[in-house]
Write an enzyme that holds these catalytic residues in place. Structure first.
Site, PDB file in Angstrom:
ATOM      1  N   TRP A 109     -25.485  43.933  23.254  1.00  0.00           N
ATOM      2  CA  TRP A 109     -26.878  43.559  23.521  1.00  0.00           C
ATOM      3  C   TRP A 109     -27.265  42.307  22.745  1.00  0.00           C
ATOM      4  O   TRP A 109     -28.071  41.499  23.226  1.00  0.00           O
ATOM      5  CB  TRP A 109     -27.818  44.725  23.208  1.00  0.00           C
ATOM      6  CG  TRP A 109     -27.939  45.061  21.752  1.00  0.00           C
ATOM      7  CD1 TRP A 109     -27.142  45.883  21.020  1.00  0.00           C
ATOM      8  CD2 TRP A 109     -28.945  44.574  20.853  1.00  0.00           C
ATOM      9  NE1 TRP A 109     -27.572  45.933  19.719  1.00  0.00           N
ATOM     10  CE2 TRP A 109     -28.681  45.162  19.589  1.00  0.00           C
ATOM     11  CE3 TRP A 109     -30.032  43.725  20.993  1.00  0.00           C
ATOM     12  CZ2 TRP A 109     -29.471  44.905  18.474  1.00  0.00           C
ATOM     13  CZ3 TRP A 109     -30.834  43.465  19.882  1.00  0.00           C
ATOM     14  CH2 TRP A 109     -30.540  44.057  18.631  1.00  0.00           C
ATOM     15  N   ASP A 156     -39.557  40.566  18.153  1.00  0.00           N
ATOM     16  CA  ASP A 156     -38.997  41.895  18.008  1.00  0.00           C
ATOM     17  C   ASP A 156     -39.688  42.822  19.005  1.00  0.00           C
ATOM     18  O   ASP A 156     -40.868  42.642  19.324  1.00  0.00           O
ATOM     19  CB  ASP A 156     -39.232  42.389  16.575  1.00  0.00           C
ATOM     20  CG  ASP A 156     -38.524  43.694  16.284  1.00  0.00           C
ATOM     21  OD1 ASP A 156     -39.078  44.743  16.672  1.00  0.00           O
ATOM     22  OD2 ASP A 156     -37.442  43.675  15.680  1.00  0.00           O
ATOM     23  N   HIS A 207     -32.541  42.380   5.900  1.00  0.00           N
ATOM     24  CA  HIS A 207     -32.390  43.773   5.490  1.00  0.00           C
ATOM     25  C   HIS A 207     -30.989  44.020   4.935  1.00  0.00           C
ATOM     26  O   HIS A 207     -30.016  43.465   5.414  1.00  0.00           O
ATOM     27  CB  HIS A 207     -32.585  44.714   6.698  1.00  0.00           C
ATOM     28  CG  HIS A 207     -34.004  44.946   7.055  1.00  0.00           C
ATOM     29  ND1 HIS A 207     -34.403  45.319   8.326  1.00  0.00           N
ATOM     30  CD2 HIS A 207     -35.142  44.873   6.320  1.00  0.00           C
ATOM     31  CE1 HIS A 207     -35.711  45.465   8.348  1.00  0.00           C
ATOM     32  NE2 HIS A 207     -36.180  45.201   7.153  1.00  0.00           N
ATOM     33  N   PRO A 254     -28.473  46.446   7.009  1.00  0.00           N
ATOM     34  CA  PRO A 254     -29.129  46.070   8.265  1.00  0.00           C
ATOM     35  C   PRO A 254     -29.003  47.184   9.291  1.00  0.00           C
ATOM     36  O   PRO A 254     -28.187  48.096   9.137  1.00  0.00           O
ATOM     37  CB  PRO A 254     -28.338  44.832   8.698  1.00  0.00           C
ATOM     38  CG  PRO A 254     -26.961  45.077   8.159  1.00  0.00           C
ATOM     39  CD  PRO A 254     -27.160  45.790   6.836  1.00  0.00           C
ATOM     40  N   SER A 255     -29.786  47.110  10.344  1.00  0.00           N
ATOM     41  CA  SER A 255     -29.713  48.116  11.405  1.00  0.00           C
ATOM     42  C   SER A 255     -28.552  47.842  12.343  1.00  0.00           C
ATOM     43  O   SER A 255     -28.080  48.745  13.027  1.00  0.00           O
ATOM     44  CB  SER A 255     -31.022  48.158  12.197  1.00  0.00           C
ATOM     45  OG  SER A 255     -31.322  46.887  12.728  1.00  0.00           O
ATOM     46  N   TYR A 256     -28.070  46.592  12.388  1.00  0.00           N
ATOM     47  CA  TYR A 256     -26.867  46.254  13.151  1.00  0.00           C
ATOM     48  C   TYR A 256     -26.170  45.114  12.432  1.00  0.00           C
ATOM     49  O   TYR A 256     -26.805  44.276  11.775  1.00  0.00           O
ATOM     50  CB  TYR A 256     -27.193  45.881  14.607  1.00  0.00           C
ATOM     51  CG  TYR A 256     -28.249  44.811  14.782  1.00  0.00           C
ATOM     52  CD1 TYR A 256     -27.902  43.479  14.960  1.00  0.00           C
ATOM     53  CD2 TYR A 256     -29.600  45.141  14.788  1.00  0.00           C
ATOM     54  CE1 TYR A 256     -28.866  42.500  15.135  1.00  0.00           C
ATOM     55  CE2 TYR A 256     -30.577  44.170  14.955  1.00  0.00           C
ATOM     56  CZ  TYR A 256     -30.206  42.851  15.134  1.00  0.00           C
ATOM     57  OH  TYR A 256     -31.168  41.879  15.298  1.00  0.00           O
ATOM     58  N   HIS A 296     -24.743  42.114  12.591  1.00  0.00           N
ATOM     59  CA  HIS A 296     -24.671  40.720  13.029  1.00  0.00           C
ATOM     60  C   HIS A 296     -25.842  40.046  12.350  1.00  0.00           C
ATOM     61  O   HIS A 296     -26.982  40.520  12.465  1.00  0.00           O
ATOM     62  CB  HIS A 296     -24.783  40.618  14.557  1.00  0.00           C
ATOM     63  CG  HIS A 296     -24.732  39.210  15.067  1.00  0.00           C
ATOM     64  ND1 HIS A 296     -23.624  38.691  15.713  1.00  0.00           N
ATOM     65  CD2 HIS A 296     -25.645  38.202  15.009  1.00  0.00           C
ATOM     66  CE1 HIS A 296     -23.863  37.434  16.048  1.00  0.00           C
ATOM     67  NE2 HIS A 296     -25.082  37.115  15.619  1.00  0.00           N
ATOM     68  N   HIS A 302     -29.025  38.563  11.118  1.00  0.00           N
ATOM     69  CA  HIS A 302     -30.323  38.292  11.719  1.00  0.00           C
ATOM     70  C   HIS A 302     -31.374  38.275  10.613  1.00  0.00           C
ATOM     71  O   HIS A 302     -31.213  38.907   9.564  1.00  0.00           O
ATOM     72  CB  HIS A 302     -30.673  39.319  12.794  1.00  0.00           C
ATOM     73  CG  HIS A 302     -30.676  40.736  12.308  1.00  0.00           C
ATOM     74  ND1 HIS A 302     -29.512  41.458  12.062  1.00  0.00           N
ATOM     75  CD2 HIS A 302     -31.698  41.582  12.010  1.00  0.00           C
ATOM     76  CE1 HIS A 302     -29.820  42.676  11.648  1.00  0.00           C
ATOM     77  NE2 HIS A 302     -31.140  42.780  11.595  1.00  0.00           N
ATOM     78  N   VAL A 303     -32.444  37.531  10.865  1.00  0.00           N
ATOM     79  CA  VAL A 303     -33.503  37.328   9.878  1.00  0.00           C
ATOM     80  C   VAL A 303     -34.834  37.747  10.491  1.00  0.00           C
ATOM     81  O   VAL A 303     -35.117  37.464  11.656  1.00  0.00           O
ATOM     82  CB  VAL A 303     -33.567  35.852   9.427  1.00  0.00           C
ATOM     83  CG1 VAL A 303     -34.730  35.628   8.460  1.00  0.00           C
ATOM     84  CG2 VAL A 303     -32.237  35.433   8.789  1.00  0.00           C
TER      85      VAL A 303
END
Length: 330
Positions: A168, A198, A261, A264-266, A268, A270-271
């Site tokens: 995704w 988001d 984070h 992180p939640s995934y 890859h 990301h900011v």
């Protein structure tokens, strides 16, 4: 962690997971399909039967419900949207009020707003697996202290075993999905990124502004992978992201909170860009790291995040917590 979830009123650590899992679930369910114009109304919940409420927060006005749609397990996330300033005139003129209490100068009413001003943001995960259900359940959380060695010997092997899909994310980077939502797109393979809202933000007001910048580099999983060689990427995201938000939403830098984070939640890079003053899920000190601090730390020590002890919350049912227990680190 990727399987961390719950909600802030339940506890600050739990809240961060629920919203981000709802976000990720929608990205996964899109499966590469790109949204074009505004879609027609659907009635996908007409056959939904409720099994249980997994968790809820009266403070944040959100509820996570487990049930079935046509004999398939499903999780439905219901969230009340904020009141918009530009709708106040219509809200006042078009609503009905029922008096509940009057005392001197104080009155309390039940206000019934026009239906289009009383929408509920809804995320549907279907078919939902047992893992999805557990992610949204109310769980006790624990604060973990992870050394650089812990990351290499405990956390990294666990992440590699999970093999969680990032398709995704790649769909967004390749404009196969959500292309119409992109606010800024820098195609440079080294310092480029895509900035888009988001899914927790309905984009109807800036008070709860929330955007995500997704790096084009695919080999950076988290804060732990960053070194001084990534400073041009981080600085580009920091500067260009703020400029794009100012141009699109007229929100200056001094009103933005920009952070990463960990966990992180995934996995890859990301900011997060949120409006200062908005109590966004995951913005607490136990999980959020300001991007400006990250940049300065790497300028001071090129290997800062490879050696520093980092703290983060894990839910009781998180597999990584079990690994730390097995390693005698808790």
């Amino acid at each position: 962690m990727a399987n961390v979830a719950a909600k802030r009123e339940i506890s600050s650590a739990e809240s961060e997971g629920l919203s981000r899992e709802a976000k990720r679930a929608k990205g996964d369910d899109k499966n590469g399909e790109e949204g074009g114009n505004e879609s027609e109304w659907e009635n996908v919940l007409s056959t939904f039967t409720t099994s249980s409420v997994l968790s809820d927060s009266a403070r944040e006005k959100i509820m996570f419900v487990h049930g079935k749609i046509d004999d398939r397990d499903a999780v439905v996330v219901l969230e009340k949207t904020p009141i918009r300033e530009d709708s106040l005139a219509e809200l006042f003129s078009g609503s009905k009020l029922r008096l509940e209490m009057r005392n001197d100068i104080y009155s309390s009413y039940r206000l019934q707003a026009p239906p289009h001003l009383n929408e509920i943001k809804t995320t549907v995960v279907c078919p939902a697996t047992e893992k999805h259900v557990k992610k949204y359940q109310r769980q006790e959380s624990f604060l973990v202290e992870e050394t650089g060695e812990d990351y290499r010997s405990v956390t990294l092997p666990y992440i590699q075993e999970q093999s969680l899909s990032l398709q995704w994310v790649y769909n967004i980077l390749e404009r196969k999905a959500e292309a119409d939502r992109i606010v800024h797109d820098d195609p440079d393979p080294e310092v480029g990124f895509v900035l888009l809202p988001d899914l927790k933000w309905d984009q109807k007001q800036v008070d709860d502004l929330y955007l995500i910048a997704i790096a084009r580099q695919k080999d950076i999983k988290s804060l732990r992978d960053l070194s001084s060689q990534h400073l041009p990427l981080l600085q580009n995201i920091f500067q260009r992201g703020k400029e794009a938000i100012l141009q699109r939403y007229n929100l200056p830098t001094r009103k933005l909170r920009v952070y990463l984070h960990y966990q992180p939640s995934y996995y890859h890079l990301h900011v997060h860009f949120t409006k200062l003053g908005y109590d966004a899920p995951g913005c607490g000190v136990e999980r959020a790291h300001l991007l400006s601090d990250v940049i300065q730390n790497l300028q001071t020590d090129p290997q800062f995040y490879k050696t520093r002890t980092l703290c983060f919350p894990l839910r009781a049912d998180d597999g990584l917590l079990g690994r730390f227990q097995e390693a005698g680190r808790l």
